[in-house]
Design an enzyme around this catalytic site. Structure first.
Site, PDB file in Angstrom:
ATOM      1  N   ASN A 168       0.808  -1.234   0.000  1.00 34.27           N
ATOM      2  CA  ASN A 168       0.000   0.000   0.000  1.00 34.27           C
ATOM      3  C   ASN A 168       0.837   1.280   0.000  1.00 34.27           C
ATOM      4  O   ASN A 168       0.392   2.303  -0.499  1.00 34.27           O
ATOM      5  CB  ASN A 168      -1.045  -0.006   1.133  1.00 34.27           C
ATOM      6  CG  ASN A 168      -0.451  -0.115   2.505  1.00 34.27           C
ATOM      7  OD1 ASN A 168       0.727  -0.453   2.669  1.00 34.27           O
ATOM      8  ND2 ASN A 168      -1.252   0.147   3.519  1.00 34.27           N
ATOM      9  N   LYS A 191      12.302  -7.848   1.687  1.00 27.27           N
ATOM     10  CA  LYS A 191      11.379  -8.559   0.786  1.00 27.27           C
ATOM     11  C   LYS A 191      10.183  -7.618   0.585  1.00 27.27           C
ATOM     12  O   LYS A 191       9.290  -7.524   1.431  1.00 27.27           O
ATOM     13  CB  LYS A 191      10.973  -9.884   1.439  1.00 27.27           C
ATOM     14  CG  LYS A 191       9.636 -10.475   1.021  1.00 27.27           C
ATOM     15  CD  LYS A 191       9.687 -11.181  -0.302  1.00 27.27           C
ATOM     16  CE  LYS A 191       8.329 -11.756  -0.672  1.00 27.27           C
ATOM     17  NZ  LYS A 191       7.322 -10.741  -1.043  1.00 27.27           N
ATOM     18  N   GLU A 267       3.876  -4.205  12.650  1.00 28.44           N
ATOM     19  CA  GLU A 267       2.891  -3.148  12.416  1.00 28.44           C
ATOM     20  C   GLU A 267       1.756  -3.823  11.650  1.00 28.44           C
ATOM     21  O   GLU A 267       1.875  -4.079  10.454  1.00 28.44           O
ATOM     22  CB  GLU A 267       3.567  -2.022  11.622  1.00 28.44           C
ATOM     23  CG  GLU A 267       2.853  -0.698  11.742  1.00 28.44           C
ATOM     24  CD  GLU A 267       1.793  -0.535  10.678  1.00 28.44           C
ATOM     25  OE1 GLU A 267       0.637  -0.940  10.948  1.00 28.44           O
ATOM     26  OE2 GLU A 267       2.127  -0.046   9.600  1.00 28.44           O
ATOM     27  N   CYS A 301      -3.647   1.161   6.864  1.00 26.43           N
ATOM     28  CA  CYS A 301      -3.960   0.516   8.152  1.00 26.43           C
ATOM     29  C   CYS A 301      -4.545   1.510   9.145  1.00 26.43           C
ATOM     30  O   CYS A 301      -5.223   1.117  10.081  1.00 26.43           O
ATOM     31  CB  CYS A 301      -2.703  -0.086   8.770  1.00 26.43           C
ATOM     32  SG  CYS A 301      -1.918  -1.253   7.682  1.00 26.43           S
ATOM     33  N   GLU A 475       7.791   2.889  14.773  1.00 24.23           N
ATOM     34  CA  GLU A 475       8.551   3.268  13.588  1.00 24.23           C
ATOM     35  C   GLU A 475       8.537   4.791  13.489  1.00 24.23           C
ATOM     36  O   GLU A 475       7.562   5.436  13.893  1.00 24.23           O
ATOM     37  CB  GLU A 475       7.922   2.660  12.331  1.00 24.23           C
ATOM     38  CG  GLU A 475       7.971   1.149  12.367  1.00 24.23           C
ATOM     39  CD  GLU A 475       7.725   0.499  11.008  1.00 24.23           C
ATOM     40  OE1 GLU A 475       6.645   0.711  10.444  1.00 24.23           O
ATOM     41  OE2 GLU A 475       8.623  -0.213  10.535  1.00 24.23           O
TER      42      GLU A 475
HETATM   43  C1  SIN Z   1      -0.081   1.978   6.812  1.00 27.30           C
HETATM   44  O1  SIN Z   1      -1.118   1.896   6.219  1.00 27.30           O
HETATM   45  O2  SIN Z   1       0.354   1.015   7.389  1.00 27.30           O
HETATM   46  C2  SIN Z   1       0.765   3.217   6.887  1.00 27.30           C
HETATM   47  C3  SIN Z   1       0.071   4.478   6.849  1.00 27.30           C
HETATM   48  C4  SIN Z   1       0.936   5.646   7.271  1.00 27.30           C
HETATM   49  O3  SIN Z   1       2.163   5.556   7.369  1.00 27.30           O
HETATM   50  O4  SIN Z   1       0.358   6.678   7.521  1.00 27.30           O
END
Ligand code: SIN
Length: 499
Positions: A168, A191, A267, A301, A475
């Site tokens: 994504n 990967k 994550e 996410c 992160e």
């Molecule tokens: C994600 O969808 O895992 C990351 C979204 C973000 O870094 O804002």
């Protein structure tokens, strides 16, 4: 070293269209690895094959780990300043090549070109941030309880890192792992997702051009995710695994990593609530809802997954929201007026359609967007669905598409209970003009990240990460570097014994 994307002896990007029409290579030890066995990278907007990439397996993954282990011997003892200089150069090169990277991203991932440019800048910001943080891996001195003993800690790179990244955010999720690992003095086997390997390979080439020594970063392209993942999580030379993806896969990787007790950053999935209280500013709430929900066609996410609106503001909020959703344009991300690109694949589209059907069967109502459920294309028109309830599938799972599910609530304590009623705990958002409510609600939401009157909360400077089954580890931010460092405690006896 021959360049894939750059002209020989220059850091000038060649015509990206021309380059994309030729096969690509993976990279081990700064050598491009070609293979007669390849897989196609396809454009989700058109279904066309963009190019092919080597389909590597167990043997090449082991080779990449060995290259990273050898490189660790010298890379881990470079000074933070040397590492910082290379990262800074990498940041400048990524920034300089924004257009080619963004274009490649839109082709392989589908997001609108303006968003792709924004992601290149967001991704580069991790490299810039960790180029600075590299110099700040401080240990500490500890006041000693015993005379003559000096207690202190030092920070050392943890070793070879396996980074497994999703489709994504083909640039930002890669740099969010690589930059802190490299800054800390670790070496990496990456990967990338099989859907979007091209941006990662572009970043690799720019890293080499920035002076990254051989073996520090190695890229395995493969559709054999389970086999490659097994090697990365069980090989004794790998000391840390950093994964972004589903909770289901995260649990499997954790189980596999147990045999060699690797350090983990996971994550994983989310199910973000977004709460609009009666005292919210409607314009702020709607614009933040749109930004959070429709970024990357809802495939993030941290996307708002459940929109809870209090009874007193419900109708005015829905009216403004509906007008904003109706302005969105679905289409090929290369067209400048597109705001919503295609979903990544057929499975993703089918999942969103199943959510709509299940919700309609259980009493929900579509008030905007007429999802073209039958078409062959991977587009879903942005859709608002109201009268949602906790029994619906879209309430329990991550939607990962441009479908906005709205619930109505009455009392603050009820909505907090509803918002927390999920195994996930990544991000949550709420809207209020009451400062006491800000503190009260923020403290009660079981989420790793909270947006108050804001829908976009991710920054290189801030700690990204979840709670509960959304995983652990941070992160970005100063915490992001810690994930790649081991703390060594030293007790030095300075007593002089006199005879
Ligand atoms: C994600 O969808 O895992 C990351 C979204 C973000 O870094 O804002």
């Amino acid at each position: 070293m021959t360049y894939l994307f750059l002209r020989q002896e220059e850091t000038d990007m060649i015509d990206i269209h021309n380059r994309l029409s030729q096969p690509f290579a993976a990279c081990i030890n700064n050598e491009w690895i070609y293979s007669p066995i390849c897989f196609d990278v396809t454009n989700p907007a058109t279904g066309e094959t963009i190019t092919t990439v080597p389909n590597l397996g167990i043997a090449e993954t082991e080779q990449a780990i060995e290259a990273a282990a050898t490189a660790f011997e010298s890379w881990s003892i470079t000074t933070p300043k040397e590492r910082s200089k290379i990262l800074h150069k990498w940041f400048l090169l990524i920034t300089e090549h924004t257009e080619a990277i963004a274009h490649t991203m839109t082709l392989e991932q589908g997001k609108p070109i303006a968003e792709a440019r924004g992601e290149v800048s967001y991704g580069a910001s991790f490299v810039e941030w960790f180029a600075e943080e590299a110099k700040r891996s401080y240990g500490e001195t500890i006041p000693s309880p015993a005379a003559g003993k000096r207690l202190f800690t030092i920070k050392q790179p943890i070793g070879v890192v396996a980074a497994i990244t999703p489709w994504n955010f083909p640039v930002a999720m890669v740099t969010r792992k690589l930059a802190p690992a490299i800054a800390a003095g670790c070496t990496v086997v990456l990967k990338p997702a099989a859907e979007t390997p091209l941006c990662a390979l572009l970043l690799m080439e720019l890293a080499i051009a920035a002076g990254l020594p051989k073996g520090v970063l190695n890229i395995i392209t493969s559709t054999a995710a389970a086999a490659v993942g097994k090697v990365l999580t069980t090989h004794p030379s790998v000391k840390k695994v950093s994964f972004t993806g589903s909770t289901e896969v995260g649990k499997l990787l954790m189980e596999q990593s147990a045999s060699t007790l690797k350090k983990l950053s996971l994550e994983l999935g989310g199910n973000a609530p977004l709460i609009v209280f009666d005292d919210a500013d409607i314009a702020v709430a709607v614009s933040a809802t749109m930004a959070s929900k429709f970024r990357n066609a809802g495939q993030t996410c941290v996307c708002a997954n459940r929109i809870y609106v209090q009874t007193g503001i419900y109708y005015p909020y829905i009216e403004v929201l509906k007008a904003a959703v109706e302005k969105l344009v679905t289409g090929n991300g290369l067209l400048t007026d597109t705001s919503i690109g295609p979903l990544i694949n057929r499975e993703a589209k089918d999942k969103v359609i199943a959510f709509i059907k299940d919700a309609e069967n259980k009493g929900a109502k579509i008030i905007a967007g007429i999802p073209d459920t039958e078409a062959d294309s991977l587009y879903i028109h942005p859709t608002i669905i109201t009268n949602c309830t906790p029994e619906m599938d879209l309430s329990k799972e991550e939607i990962f598409g441009p479908l906005l599910a709205v619930y109505i609530f009455d009392k603050e304590e009820d909505v907090i209970a509803l918002a927390n009623d999920t195994p996930y705990g990544l991000a949550a958002y709420f809207f209020t003009e009451n400062v006491r409510r800000c503190y009260r609600v923020m403290e009660q939401l079981d989420y790793g990240m909270i947006g108050i009157n804001e829908g976009i909360i991710s920054h290189a400077e801030a700690p990204f990460g979840g709670m509960k089954q959304s995983g652990f580890g941070k992160e970005g931010s100063r915490y992001g570097l810690e994930e790649y460092l081991a703390t060594k405690y030293v007790c030095l006896n300075t007593t002089e014994y006199k005879n």
